[in-house]
Enzyme design. Sequence first.
Site, PDB file in Angstrom:
ATOM      1  N   SER A  31      -5.230 -11.719 -21.059  1.00 24.87           N
ATOM      2  CA  SER A  31      -5.037 -11.547 -19.113  1.00 24.87           C
ATOM      3  C   SER A  31      -5.590 -10.772 -19.012  1.00 24.87           C
ATOM      4  CB  SER A  31      -3.973 -11.589 -19.361  1.00 24.87           C
ATOM      5  OG  SER A  31      -3.221 -10.298 -19.889  1.00 24.87           O
ATOM      6  N   THR A  32      -6.050  -9.029 -19.728  1.00 23.93           N
ATOM      7  CA  THR A  32      -6.287  -7.787 -19.053  1.00 23.93           C
ATOM      8  C   THR A  32      -8.040  -7.652 -19.046  1.00 23.93           C
ATOM      9  OG1 THR A  32      -4.640  -6.561 -19.537  1.00 23.93           O
ATOM     10  CG2 THR A  32      -6.072  -4.999 -18.707  1.00 23.93           C
ATOM     11  N   ASP A  85     -11.105  -3.209 -24.006  1.00 27.30           N
ATOM     12  CA  ASP A  85      -9.952  -4.624 -24.413  1.00 27.30           C
ATOM     13  C   ASP A  85      -8.822  -4.163 -23.990  1.00 27.30           C
ATOM     14  OD1 ASP A  85      -9.467  -6.544 -25.723  1.00 27.30           O
ATOM     15  OD2 ASP A  85      -9.281  -5.769 -27.761  1.00 27.30           O
ATOM     16  N   ALA A  87      -4.509  -4.278 -24.699  1.00 28.47           N
ATOM     17  CA  ALA A  87      -3.706  -3.972 -25.831  1.00 28.47           C
ATOM     18  C   ALA A  87      -2.204  -3.822 -25.852  1.00 28.47           C
ATOM     19  CB  ALA A  87      -3.750  -2.573 -26.114  1.00 28.47           C
ATOM     20  N   GLY A 100      -2.948  -8.244 -31.098  1.00 27.13           N
ATOM     21  CA  GLY A 100      -3.602  -9.378 -31.356  1.00 27.13           C
ATOM     22  C   GLY A 100      -1.955 -10.411 -31.458  1.00 27.13           C
ATOM     23  N   GLU A 108     -11.763  -8.424 -32.329  1.00 26.87           N
ATOM     24  CA  GLU A 108     -11.680  -7.323 -31.634  1.00 26.87           C
ATOM     25  C   GLU A 108     -11.635  -5.515 -32.772  1.00 26.87           C
ATOM     26  OE1 GLU A 108      -8.403  -8.823 -28.453  1.00 26.87           O
ATOM     27  OE2 GLU A 108      -7.647  -7.917 -30.206  1.00 26.87           O
TER      28      GLU A 108
HETATM   29  C1  A5P Z   1      -5.257  -9.926 -28.124  1.00 26.10           C
HETATM   30  O1  A5P Z   1      -5.431 -10.476 -29.605  1.00 26.10           O
HETATM   31  C2  A5P Z   1      -4.870  -8.624 -28.375  1.00 26.10           C
HETATM   32  O2  A5P Z   1      -5.324  -8.014 -28.575  1.00 26.10           O
HETATM   33  C3  A5P Z   1      -4.509  -8.293 -26.606  1.00 26.10           C
HETATM   34  O3  A5P Z   1      -5.516  -6.846 -25.518  1.00 26.10           O
HETATM   35  C4  A5P Z   1      -3.290  -8.337 -25.918  1.00 26.10           C
HETATM   36  O4  A5P Z   1      -3.178  -8.968 -26.596  1.00 26.10           O
HETATM   37  C5  A5P Z   1      -3.275  -7.597 -24.007  1.00 26.10           C
HETATM   38  O5  A5P Z   1      -3.218  -9.166 -23.392  1.00 26.10           O
HETATM   39  P1  A5P Z   1      -2.695  -8.673 -22.189  1.00 26.10           P
HETATM   40  O6  A5P Z   1      -4.311  -7.795 -21.761  1.00 26.10           O
HETATM   41  O7  A5P Z   1      -2.713 -10.196 -21.835  1.00 26.10           O
HETATM   42  O8  A5P Z   1      -1.720  -8.557 -21.934  1.00 26.10           O
END
Ligand code: A5P
Length: 230
Positions: A31-32, A85, A87, A100, A108
């Site tokens: 979402s971020t 990205d 986290a 993940g 990623e």
């Molecule tokens: C995706 O596989 C994750 O590594 C994302 O970077 C992680 O889940 C962050 O997601 P949100 O931004 O939705 O919290």
Amino acid sequence: LSDRDALKRDAAEAAAALVDSGMVVGIGTGSTAAFLIAALIARRVRDGLDIVCIPTSERSGDQAREGGLALTDFGAHRAIDITIDGADEILLPSLHLVKGLGGALLREKMVASASRRLVIIADEEKIVPQLGAHAPVPVEVTAFGLPLTHARLAALGAEPVLRMGADGAPYRTDNGNPIIDCRFARIDDAAALDRAMRDIVGVVETGLFIGLATEAFVAGAQGVVEYRAG
Ligand code: A5P
């Protein structure tokens, strides 16, 4: 927009400003990262930002393509100028991460490992006193031998749970593999744990990102704070 979403957007927009025309850009998942992709699309429309992107998931690739961003791959580019990205957990000051929960950890990590800079964007709730404090460590595994891999992860002290999809069947990543979410009572040496899990035949990759992030933009009540890995 919820307060938390507003913080995610603030962090994403601050990091989007690091991107310049001509760059090869890794784009994250979650979402971020969706706010990041939206910010890059807005800069393309407004300022003519001209970049090529390597997405870390099918859904991030779809969002970027629909917004008119050019996609590329490792066939055309071996190195990425900057990856931005999200986290699931961030440890300070090392910027070691758990990633993940969104299922994209393998792509990623590959994109991160090919990037000169890995900039993490998050709201401050992602900062943890210890990795594993809030989130399990997602581990992508092969479907073949799943019970054996499950048992071997348990032998490392994990409480392993096979991730299920919304359809009630085992979740599959974009690479077609299942994920085992591994909860640990305590992770004292994340680098050693990452190595031990990756040594298990059948483990494809883990969501422990050790020494990969170079910077983090973390949004909280006092604005966006920038951290450098130390
Ligand atoms: C995706 O596989 C994750 O590594 C994302 O970077 C992680 O889940 C962050 O997601 P949100 O931004 O939705 O919290």
